[in-house]
Enzyme design. Structure first.
Site, mmCIF file in Angstrom:
data_model
loop_
_atom_site.group_PDB
_atom_site.id
_atom_site.type_symbol
_atom_site.label_atom_id
_atom_site.label_comp_id
_atom_site.label_asym_id
_atom_site.label_seq_id
_atom_site.Cartn_x
_atom_site.Cartn_y
_atom_site.Cartn_z
ATOM 1 N N ASN A 53 -10.444 62.822 41.438
ATOM 2 C CA ASN A 53 -9.581 61.561 40.842
ATOM 3 C C ASN A 53 -11.121 60.970 40.280
ATOM 4 O O ASN A 53 -11.809 60.543 41.108
ATOM 5 C CB ASN A 53 -9.004 61.201 41.590
ATOM 6 C CG ASN A 53 -8.746 60.500 43.342
ATOM 7 O OD1 ASN A 53 -9.498 60.591 43.502
ATOM 8 N ND2 ASN A 53 -8.136 59.623 42.646
ATOM 9 N N GLU A 55 -11.399 57.065 38.382
ATOM 10 C CA GLU A 55 -10.745 56.250 37.804
ATOM 11 C C GLU A 55 -11.173 55.691 36.627
ATOM 12 O O GLU A 55 -12.960 56.151 36.586
ATOM 13 C CB GLU A 55 -10.371 55.325 38.844
ATOM 14 C CG GLU A 55 -9.026 56.047 40.237
ATOM 15 C CD GLU A 55 -8.640 54.829 41.315
ATOM 16 O OE1 GLU A 55 -9.192 54.052 41.189
ATOM 17 O OE2 GLU A 55 -7.793 55.353 41.604
ATOM 18 N N ASN A 56 -10.839 54.398 36.381
ATOM 19 C CA ASN A 56 -11.185 53.854 35.386
ATOM 20 C C ASN A 56 -10.490 52.305 34.890
ATOM 21 O O ASN A 56 -9.738 52.229 35.771
ATOM 22 C CB ASN A 56 -10.950 54.435 34.055
ATOM 23 C CG ASN A 56 -11.697 53.627 32.839
ATOM 24 O OD1 ASN A 56 -11.026 52.516 32.297
ATOM 25 N ND2 ASN A 56 -12.145 54.116 31.819
ATOM 26 N N TYR A 59 -6.357 51.058 34.290
ATOM 27 C CA TYR A 59 -6.127 51.636 34.968
ATOM 28 C C TYR A 59 -5.961 53.171 34.678
ATOM 29 O O TYR A 59 -5.738 54.447 35.322
ATOM 30 C CB TYR A 59 -5.125 50.535 36.256
ATOM 31 C CG TYR A 59 -5.581 49.714 36.417
ATOM 32 C CD1 TYR A 59 -7.083 49.507 36.631
ATOM 33 C CD2 TYR A 59 -4.802 49.098 36.730
ATOM 34 C CE1 TYR A 59 -8.104 48.520 37.634
ATOM 35 C CE2 TYR A 59 -5.620 47.753 37.680
ATOM 36 C CZ TYR A 59 -7.069 47.927 38.060
ATOM 37 O OH TYR A 59 -7.549 46.382 38.000
ATOM 38 N N GLU A 66 -6.677 67.067 39.900
ATOM 39 C CA GLU A 66 -6.823 68.302 39.360
ATOM 40 C C GLU A 66 -6.743 68.280 37.792
ATOM 41 O O GLU A 66 -6.453 69.073 37.444
ATOM 42 C CB GLU A 66 -4.518 68.283 38.962
ATOM 43 C CG GLU A 66 -4.017 68.116 40.595
ATOM 44 C CD GLU A 66 -3.658 67.296 40.821
ATOM 45 O OE1 GLU A 66 -4.841 65.926 40.640
ATOM 46 O OE2 GLU A 66 -3.164 66.674 42.432
ATOM 47 N N CYS A 100 0.298 66.225 36.920
ATOM 48 C CA CYS A 100 -0.550 67.532 37.718
ATOM 49 C C CYS A 100 0.051 68.752 37.639
ATOM 50 O O CYS A 100 -0.861 69.745 37.566
ATOM 51 C CB CYS A 100 -0.886 66.855 38.395
ATOM 52 S SG CYS A 100 -2.805 65.271 38.106
#
Ligand code: THU
Length: 147
Positions: A53, A55-56, A59, A66, A100
């Site tokens: 994963n 993230e940013n 959010y 996936e 996902c």
């Protein structure tokens, strides 16, 4: 009763696949949730793909593990997924989120197997009556085949 064996011809070492998912998890970029996730899969032709994963700060733009696995799949030439494993930061099995499951469904081989919190499951069991490319094809055909 669905068969919980991978599509014919695909030999799956589930421990190795989980280890690949753990290795992917160790690369997760998770400054916000601090919840690393790793995913790994084997394609019908025996290739291994994986993702973590990402993230940013905005959010909602977070990419699940996936998502990066599917990117790895497509960038590596595409193909269909036969077996899948996903882990959290403890290396424990993690269930793919709803979005996902849909992402995986698009690229799944018939009878794809997932290692889940309640044992091995087929893709059809984790996303029953899924919406997918067939529905789009059927609709186009009903419209006279126009693209
Ligand atoms: N996450 C995944 O990577 N895959 C899932 O299927 C469930 C959730 C991530 C997204 C976010 O970075 C973190 O887990 C916490 O939600």
């Amino acid at each position: 009763m669905p068969h919980h064996t991978p599509p014919a011809g695909v030999d799956v070492d589930w421990d190795a696949l989980r280890q690949t998912a753990i290795a992917a998890m160790s690369r997760a970029y998770v400054p916000y949730s601090k919840f690393p996730v790793g995913a790994a899969a084997i394609t019908l032709d025996g290739r291994v793909v994986s993702g973590c994963n990402i993230e940013n700060a905005s959010y909602g733009l977070t990419l699940c593990a996936e998502c990066s696995l599917v990117t790895d799949l497509v960038m590596g030439g595409g193909g269909l997924l036969a077996a899948f494993a996903c882990v959290d930061g403890n290396g424990d099995v993690l269930m793919p989120c709803g979005r996902c499951r849909q992402l995986l469904y698009e690229h799944s081989a018939e009878g794809m197997i997932l290692d889940t919190v309640s044992g091995f499951k087929t893709i059809d069991e984790v996303i029953p009556d899924a919406f997918g490319p067939r529905q789009l094809d059927a609709y186009r055909a009903s419209q006279g085949g126009a693209s």
